[in-house]
Design an enzyme around this catalytic site. Sequence first.
Site, PDB file in Angstrom:
ATOM      1  CG  HIS B  43       1.645   7.298   3.441  1.00  0.00           C
ATOM      2  ND1 HIS B  43       2.638   7.010   4.503  1.00  0.00           N
ATOM      3  CD2 HIS B  43       1.183   6.193   2.992  1.00  0.00           C
ATOM      4  CE1 HIS B  43       2.693   5.600   4.395  1.00  0.00           C
ATOM      5  NE2 HIS B  43       1.901   5.143   3.439  1.00  0.00           N
ATOM      6  CG  HIS B  89       3.186   0.610   9.387  1.00  0.00           C
ATOM      7  ND1 HIS B  89       2.354  -0.096  10.117  1.00  0.00           N
ATOM      8  CD2 HIS B  89       2.653   1.189   8.312  1.00  0.00           C
ATOM      9  CE1 HIS B  89       1.063   0.061   9.342  1.00  0.00           C
ATOM     10  NE2 HIS B  89       1.307   0.629   8.193  1.00  0.00           N
ATOM     11  CG  ASP B 269       0.301  -3.901  -2.048  1.00  0.00           C
ATOM     12  OD1 ASP B 269       0.884  -3.483  -3.154  1.00  0.00           O
ATOM     13  OD2 ASP B 269       0.506  -3.177  -0.953  1.00  0.00           O
ATOM     14  CD  GLN B 315      -2.995  -3.940   7.194  1.00  0.00           C
ATOM     15  OE1 GLN B 315      -1.824  -4.338   6.997  1.00  0.00           O
ATOM     16  NE2 GLN B 315      -3.242  -2.719   6.522  1.00  0.00           N
TER      17      GLN B 315
END
Lengths: 225, 754
Positions: B43, B89, B269, B315
Site C-alpha cells: 500500500h 478504501h 498529512d 485519523q
Amino acid sequence: MTSVAVVVFPGSNCEYDAARALESLGASATLVFHSAQDLSAFDGVVLPGGFAHGDYLRPGALARFSPVMSALERFAAGGGPVLGICNGFQVLTEAGLLPGALQKNRGLTFLCQPETLVVASTRSVLTRAANVGDELVIPINHFSGNYTCDDATHRELVENDQVVLRYRDNPNGSRDDIAGISNRAGNVVGLMPHPERAMSSLLGSADGLVLLRGFLGLEPAFSGR
Amino acid sequence: MSDETLHRALGLTDSEFEEICSVLGRRPNHLELACYGVMWSEHCSYKSSRIHLRRLPTEGPHVLVGPGENAGVIDAGDGIAIALRIESHNHPSAIEPYQGAATGVGGILRDIFTMGARPLAVMDPLFFGSLDEPRTQWLVEGVVSGISGYGNSVGVPTIGGELTFDPCYQANPLVNVLCCGALPSDRLVLGIASGVGNLAVLLGSLTGRDGIGGVSVLASAGFEGADGAESLDDAKRPSVQVGDPYEEKRLIEACLELLDSHLVVGIQDLGGAGLICATSETAARGRVGMDVDVSAVPLREVGMQPWEIMTSESQERMLAIVTPENLDALNEVCARWEVRATVVGRVTESTPSSEGEPVGLLRLRDGFDGPVLGEVPAASLADEAPLYDRPMARPKDLEQRWADEPHVLEGEDDGEVLLDLLVSPEWVYRQYDSQLFLNTVVGPGRDASLLRLAGPGLPASERGFALTTDSNPRWCALDPRRGTALTLMEGVANVACVGATPQAVVNCLNFGNPEHPEVMWQLSEAIDGLAEACRALEIPVIGGNVSLYNESGGADIHPTPVLGVLGGVPSLVSPPPGWGWSEGDTVLLVGVDRASDENPWPLAGSSYAARSAQHGGRPGDVHFGEFRRTADFVAGEVARMCAGESSDLTGVHDVASGGLAIALAEMVTAASCGLRVENVVRDELFSEFPGRFVVATTNPAEFVRRADDARVPVRVLGVAGGDSLDLGSSVRLDVDALRQRSRRALDDALGHQS
C-alpha cells in the site's frame, strides 16, 4: 450599506455561502467567530448551516452555550433581524429563540434536493418581500429537519401567523409541512431550506433572492405589527 | 514472537528482512522492524506496480505537480491551481462499511489541503456484489451513510461518483474516493521538512490504537474466506480507523489559516502508516534528518508501545514543520480552532554516508535528549522499498474468450431488458450535500459534474471545471488494455457533455493479487492501455493509487481501473443543456459511425451481455482520431452555450452503460416527453462504445452544417413528442412508467418502503 454578521461556530460550513449571497445583494457580510460577545454594530445576524460543534449530543445543543448566544439574545430582543438557516434554525430552537424542535427526517437519511416551498406568511423579516401563496424552489440539505412541537405551540404558531414557509411535498415528516417559522414579533426566523443556495439560475434556482432581499430590507418595508 | 517470525507477522518477506539488515548494517530492533513493515507494505511502497507506472505520460504544459506528491496539481488559469487525487478504501469498507468509507473521505481531504488547497468536491465510485444479497445491502447502506455522514459534516460537497454491481465484488467491494481542491497558485506547498532546528508539530487528534497495521495487515493482503460472513476476517476489524469529521473540519480551517499566514514551512498529512510515514517522507523529501520524541505524542490510551505510537493510523492528524519563532503564532491559530498542537520532532542535519552522500537519519527517541529507541535512514523507509518485477502471464484461453461474441437473444423482450438496466442512482446522491460553496452547476447523476471555479480565498474567475469518474470492469476483464483506453475515452466523452476539454487524469487501479501472474498481466496491460490513450488524447496523468490484493478465497476481482478526468470550461455563466428536450426538437445521434466495421455494434462487456450471462467477446477497437474529433466538437458546442452564447442545443447525453436504449430512456424521463426512433437495429440499442452522443436541437439543419464542417457524422433519430419511448419494433414504453421504475429501482432492491 446593510451590515450583517454571519456567525461562525467551529463546525459551521455554510458561512462563506451565506456571506457571498448577502454580498451579491450589496450587503456587507462579516464572519463573526462564536466567541464574540457583542453584535450591536450589525443591522442583521445570520446563523448559517453546518454542524456547529460537530452536532455533538444533538444539533444545536452545544452551540446554544457559545458566548455569542447571549449577544444574539440581546440583539433579537431589541428587534434586530435574525435568520437561522438549517443548522442555524436548529440552534435557534435549542436556544429557545424559536419554539419547537427539529428531529431526524422521517426516512432516517440525509436529504439534499430541491423542494418547492409555499409562502405561508409575509409577516416576517424573511418573507416580507414575498406574497402569501408564492411557490419558491429552494434546496434542502439536512438529516434533522423534521419540525415538531406540541399541540399548544402549534396552535399558537398558526394563530399568530408564525408559520412562514411550508413544503408543498413534505420531504421529512415535519408537522403541518412546516419549513420555516418566526417568533411572534417576526424579527427572528428559522428555516431548514437554504435560500443562499438559490440565488442564480446558473445553480438551478433564483427563488432565494426574494427571501434574502426581504431580510436585508431591500424590498417594500416590513410592516411588522 | 521470535525474531525469526516477527517480520513475517508484520507482512515482510524473508528477503525483505535481509534487505533491511543490509541497509542498517545490523539486525533491526522491534520498533524499527515495525516501521519497515508498514512503510514497505504494498500500500505504501507500490513495490509491485512502480516499475509499470513509470510508463504513464505525466507531463503537460499546465502540470504544476505530477504523481508522487500528496496530490497532482494543474494550473487552471486566472491565478488558480487545482489539486486532484484519487484513492481507495476498499478493505476497511469491506469490514466496517460506515467507518471504512468515512475515513476514506477524511484521508483524501487531508491529501488535498496538505497541498495548500481547500477541498471543493468529492466523488465516490462504488462497486458492490449482487444487490439481492443481504450482505451487499448492508454494505451499500453502510458505505453510503459513511460518505454522507462524514462528507456532509466536514463541509465538502460530494458531487458524483458511480455505482456498479457485479458478483466479482461480493466479498471485496471497492470504495474509491476522488477529491479536488483549489488554491491560489502562489500558495502551493509541498510536504517537505527543511531548516535544521525547525520543529515538527503534530496537529489534531490524539493517537490511539486504531488502525495499527492498516496498510500492511489490511490493505496489502486478500481476504481468506470466499463469501458472506466467513470472509469478514473479524480479527482485522481493529485495523479499521474511526473518523471524526468535526475534528477534521477544524483541522482544515486551522491548516488553511496557517498556510495563508505563511506560518509553516511544510505540512504533511498522517494517513496510512501514520507518524512514521509523515516524518520519514518529509525528512526524505527535504534530505534532512529528524529526531522524533515518541513520548511527546499525545495518546488516547495508556500503555501504548513506541511501535504502536509510530504506526497508529488514528485519523485527523497533520504534521506541520515550523520555525521556532513561529511556534507561538501557530499555537494561537490552533487554540482558536480548538486543534491540539504538540511539538514532537526536530529537523536535524544530514550526515554523510560512506560514499559522501547526505543521509537524513530518522531517530526515534524517548524524550528529545533521551535514549534513542530506533535509528534508520529516512529515505530507506520512504523511497527505498524493494521493487518487484513480478511474473506476468497472458490468460491461455484469451482468444477463445474473445471469439465468444455476445449477441441479442431471440425472443427476449427488449423493453423488459431496458427497464432492468435503468437504475437511477438518486437514492445514493440525495444523501450527499452536493451544493456547498455555491459552485455546483451540474450535480451528481449526469454525464459529468460541472462546477464554478470559485471558493473561499480564491481569485475571481469566470471559469468552470468538470469532473467525472469512470470505469468498466467488464471491458477490462475481457481486454484490460483496450478496456482501459476505452474507459478514458468514456471519461473524455462525459466531460465533453458539459462543455469541458480534458486537462488531467488520475487513476485508481483496483486489481487482484499481484502474486497471481494473470493479475500482473492485467495491471501491466491496463497501464499500457491508459498510456496509449493519454498520449493519443494528450492528457497527462497527474496522480494515482494502486489497490492490490482485492481477492477473496483466492478469486480476484475483475481488473477495475477507475479514472478521474478533470476538464476545463473557459467561461461558465450559463448552464449547459441537460438531458431533456421539448416537443418538436430534433433528436440526433452524433459521432463515431461504425456501420462499415466488421462488428459494428459490439456487445462484449455490455450491460446487456452481463444481464444475459454472456461473458465473452472483445470490446470494440479504439478509434482515437475520430473519437477526439467528435468529443472536441461536442465540447465546443456546449462550451459556447456555457459562455452565454445563444444556442440551438436543448439536450446532450453521452451513450454509455446500457447503450443507446438507456441513453434515450434517461432523456425521455428527464424531458417528460417521448420519442419514436424507426431505423435502429436491436444490437445498436444495447451496444456500448464511447464516442456517440445524443443531441437534441431546435435547428437541425444548422446543427448538421456545423457537424459537417467539423467532419463529425450525424444521424437523425427522430422528432421529440408523445408520451412513450418507441425504439424500432422492439421497445414501446410509457415515459411515466420509465420514470417510476428508474426512481424506485434502488429503493426496491434495498427493501425501502415508498
